[in-house]
Design a protein around this motif. Structure first.
Motif, PDB file in Angstrom:
ATOM      1  N   VAL A   2       0.905  -1.331   0.100  1.00  0.00           N
ATOM      2  CA  VAL A   2      -0.035  -0.056  -0.010  1.00  0.00           C
ATOM      3  C   VAL A   2       0.852   1.312   0.029  1.00  0.00           C
ATOM      4  O   VAL A   2       1.880   1.375   0.727  1.00  0.00           O
ATOM      5  CB  VAL A   2      -0.873  -0.039   1.381  1.00  0.00           C
ATOM      6  CG1 VAL A   2      -1.720   1.243   1.282  1.00  0.00           C
ATOM      7  CG2 VAL A   2      -1.750  -1.204   1.180  1.00  0.00           C
ATOM      8  N   HIS A   3       0.705   2.095  -0.980  1.00  0.00           N
ATOM      9  CA  HIS A   3       1.139   3.424  -0.956  1.00  0.00           C
ATOM     10  C   HIS A   3       0.351   4.551  -0.236  1.00  0.00           C
ATOM     11  O   HIS A   3      -0.729   4.582  -0.655  1.00  0.00           O
ATOM     12  CB  HIS A   3       1.389   3.901  -2.461  1.00  0.00           C
ATOM     13  CG  HIS A   3       2.612   2.853  -3.149  1.00  0.00           C
ATOM     14  ND1 HIS A   3       3.788   3.259  -3.344  1.00  0.00           N
ATOM     15  CD2 HIS A   3       2.403   1.717  -3.514  1.00  0.00           C
ATOM     16  CE1 HIS A   3       4.346   2.288  -3.940  1.00  0.00           C
ATOM     17  NE2 HIS A   3       3.705   1.317  -4.079  1.00  0.00           N
ATOM     18  N   THR A   4       0.989   5.221   0.847  1.00  0.00           N
ATOM     19  CA  THR A   4       0.005   6.018   1.466  1.00  0.00           C
ATOM     20  C   THR A   4       0.728   7.449   1.766  1.00  0.00           C
ATOM     21  O   THR A   4       1.991   7.636   1.494  1.00  0.00           O
ATOM     22  CB  THR A   4       0.149   5.587   3.037  1.00  0.00           C
ATOM     23  OG1 THR A   4      -0.511   4.404   3.271  1.00  0.00           O
ATOM     24  CG2 THR A   4      -0.575   6.653   4.166  1.00  0.00           C
ATOM     25  N   ILE A   5      -0.058   8.463   1.484  1.00  0.00           N
ATOM     26  CA  ILE A   5       0.639  10.079   1.575  1.00  0.00           C
ATOM     27  C   ILE A   5      -0.565  10.462   2.656  1.00  0.00           C
ATOM     28  O   ILE A   5      -1.426  10.389   2.799  1.00  0.00           O
ATOM     29  CB  ILE A   5       0.309  10.717   0.151  1.00  0.00           C
ATOM     30  CG1 ILE A   5      -1.219  10.696  -0.350  1.00  0.00           C
ATOM     31  CG2 ILE A   5       1.310   9.994  -0.887  1.00  0.00           C
ATOM     32  CD1 ILE A   5      -1.350  11.710  -1.342  1.00  0.00           C
ATOM     33  N   GLY A   6       0.302  11.391   3.358  1.00  0.00           N
ATOM     34  CA  GLY A   6      -0.487  12.299   4.245  1.00  0.00           C
ATOM     35  C   GLY A   6      -1.421  13.206   3.956  1.00  0.00           C
ATOM     36  O   GLY A   6      -1.236  14.609   4.211  1.00  0.00           O
ATOM     37  N   ALA A   7      -2.124  13.331   3.002  1.00  0.00           N
ATOM     38  CA  ALA A   7      -3.214  13.946   2.524  1.00  0.00           C
ATOM     39  C   ALA A   7      -4.649  13.530   2.118  1.00  0.00           C
ATOM     40  O   ALA A   7      -4.602  12.481   1.456  1.00  0.00           O
ATOM     41  CB  ALA A   7      -2.629  14.649   1.339  1.00  0.00           C
ATOM     42  N   GLY A   8      -5.586  13.713   2.843  1.00  0.00           N
ATOM     43  CA  GLY A   8      -6.860  13.182   2.824  1.00  0.00           C
ATOM     44  C   GLY A   8      -8.073  14.008   2.884  1.00  0.00           C
ATOM     45  O   GLY A   8      -7.710  15.338   2.498  1.00  0.00           O
ATOM     46  N   GLY A   9      -9.275  14.001   2.908  1.00  0.00           N
ATOM     47  CA  GLY A   9     -10.480  14.815   2.605  1.00  0.00           C
ATOM     48  C   GLY A   9     -10.520  15.777   3.879  1.00  0.00           C
ATOM     49  O   GLY A   9     -10.944  16.964   3.733  1.00  0.00           O
ATOM     50  N   GLY A  10      -9.588  15.639   4.952  1.00  0.00           N
ATOM     51  CA  GLY A  10      -9.917  16.526   5.915  1.00  0.00           C
ATOM     52  C   GLY A  10      -8.434  17.241   6.152  1.00  0.00           C
ATOM     53  O   GLY A  10      -8.340  17.936   7.064  1.00  0.00           O
ATOM     54  N   SER A  11      -7.633  17.180   5.280  1.00  0.00           N
ATOM     55  CA  SER A  11      -6.114  17.750   5.568  1.00  0.00           C
ATOM     56  C   SER A  11      -6.350  19.099   5.469  1.00  0.00           C
ATOM     57  O   SER A  11      -6.995  19.828   4.542  1.00  0.00           O
ATOM     58  CB  SER A  11      -5.137  17.167   4.608  1.00  0.00           C
ATOM     59  OG  SER A  11      -4.907  15.672   4.881  1.00  0.00           O
ATOM     60  N   ILE A  12      -5.613  19.907   6.126  1.00  0.00           N
ATOM     61  CA  ILE A  12      -5.622  21.469   6.238  1.00  0.00           C
ATOM     62  C   ILE A  12      -4.562  22.004   5.278  1.00  0.00           C
ATOM     63  O   ILE A  12      -3.398  21.695   5.018  1.00  0.00           O
ATOM     64  CB  ILE A  12      -5.114  21.930   7.830  1.00  0.00           C
ATOM     65  CG1 ILE A  12      -6.300  21.308   8.618  1.00  0.00           C
ATOM     66  CG2 ILE A  12      -4.997  23.440   7.868  1.00  0.00           C
ATOM     67  CD1 ILE A  12      -6.006  21.422  10.209  1.00  0.00           C
TER      68      ILE A  12
END
Length: 321
Positions: free
Chosen positions: A297-307
């Motif tokens: 799995v490739h994960t990045i620290g940006a989602g729907g609630g990221s500021i």
């Protein structure tokens, strides 16, 4: 009755074996409470299978414990030197993730094993315990050379530290494999996450007769074991999404697929071939190579609630908060 509960940074979802579902807002300050709340309307639970992004989010957002590292003399900077790879060869502004252990909290001690595991120099077990860096730490990671072949030195050091009242993660328990940088880093991450995850996971044990936690590899681990090895849970929530996505794709006639799972805090993708998610011996999470089995799995620290914000240089930055 069997129930599955997935805790994300924004929502917590529960589903029973008869298909009933519950969605509630997550409570990052007390994730165990919301798991119980999500299960409350589903009746008596015999088996709870739990997927979580608590460990993932703590690493992405840098909200873990203060860690000290005990290693061999001369190897205190392995976690910062790393492999000397440059992530972007021609990018003058490319940065590595800052180390999880401050320099003054890295302690080198005397003692050495040879490359085949035999003792070259006895390990010194006194004279260093009162070091300032140790006393300022919440938890201590111990990683000595070649402990994947012989754990005697590491066990002795860990025993001294535990008797002194420290919470200790030892590499011979966490990732007993060769390659010092990856083993050290994996052990440090386990120490960094342990305090965040231990109390939360321990409280889940009262919610069902049998409580299991999904690991990064897509398997299930008893909850109290998971509390001691939270580094194995870094892709717990994403692994559940990959397994479900692969099953849904296969049920619709697509054995080959790419899963895309955006949560509130992170976004995860994985390649599926022949209805089976790709596996890996380790993964890069938040820029750190984790030396434990996982789904690829490739994960990045940006989602729907990221500021989103403007940084000091005027550039647009998204996340990881």
């Amino acid at each position: 009755m069997r129930v599955g509960v997935d805790t994300g940074g924004t929502f917590t979802d529960a589903v029973s074996e008869d298909g009933r579902t519950v969605k509630v807002l997550s409570t990052p300050d007390d994730p165990a409470a919301v798991v119980g709340a999500a299960m409350a309307g589903l009746g008596a639970v015999d088996v709870l299978a739990h997927g979580t992004t608590v460990a993932t989010n703590a690493l992405l957002e840098r909200t873990g414990a203060t860690v000290a590292l005990v290693t061999n003399n001369g190897f205190e900077d392995v976690i910062e030197i790393a492999r000397q790879d440059r992530p972007s060869l021609y990018d003058l502004f490319a940065d590595r993730p800052s180390p999880l252990v401050d320099r003054h909290r890295r302690l080198g001690i005397s003692g050495r094993l040879a490359a085949e595991g035999s003792e070259l120099e006895p390990v010194v077990l006194s004279g260093w315990l009162g070091a300032d860096g140790l006393n300022g730490a919440d938890v201590i990671a111990v990683c000595l050379l070649h402990s994947d072949l012989c754990r005697d030195h590491e066990d002795a050091v860990a025993s001294v530290l535990r008797e002194a009242g420290f919470d200790v993660s030892a590499s011979c328990d966490v990732s007993p494999e060769f390659r010092e940088y990856e083993r050290t880093l994996t052990t440090v991450v386990n120490a960094y996450l342990r305090r965040t995850c231990r109390e939360y996971l321990s409280r889940l044990s009262a919610l069902a007769a049998d409580v299991l936690v999904l690991t990064s590899a897509g398997g299930l681990m008893p909850v109290l074991d998971a509390a001691e090895l939270p580094v194995a849970l870094l892709l717990s929530g994403p692994a559940g999404g990959v397994i479900a996505g692969a099953a849904a794709a296969a049920a619709n006639g697509y054995a080959d697929a790419i899963t895309f799972d955006m949560g509130g805090t992170s976004t995860d993708v994985c390649l599926v071939r022949g209805a089976a998610p790709e596996a890996a011996a380790g993964r890069l999470v938040a820029g750190f190579p984790i030396r434990l089995p996982s789904l690829d799995v490739h994960t990045i620290g940006a989602g729907g609630g990221s500021i989103a914000r403007i940084d000091a240089g005027g550039a647009l930055v998204v996340g990881p908060q």
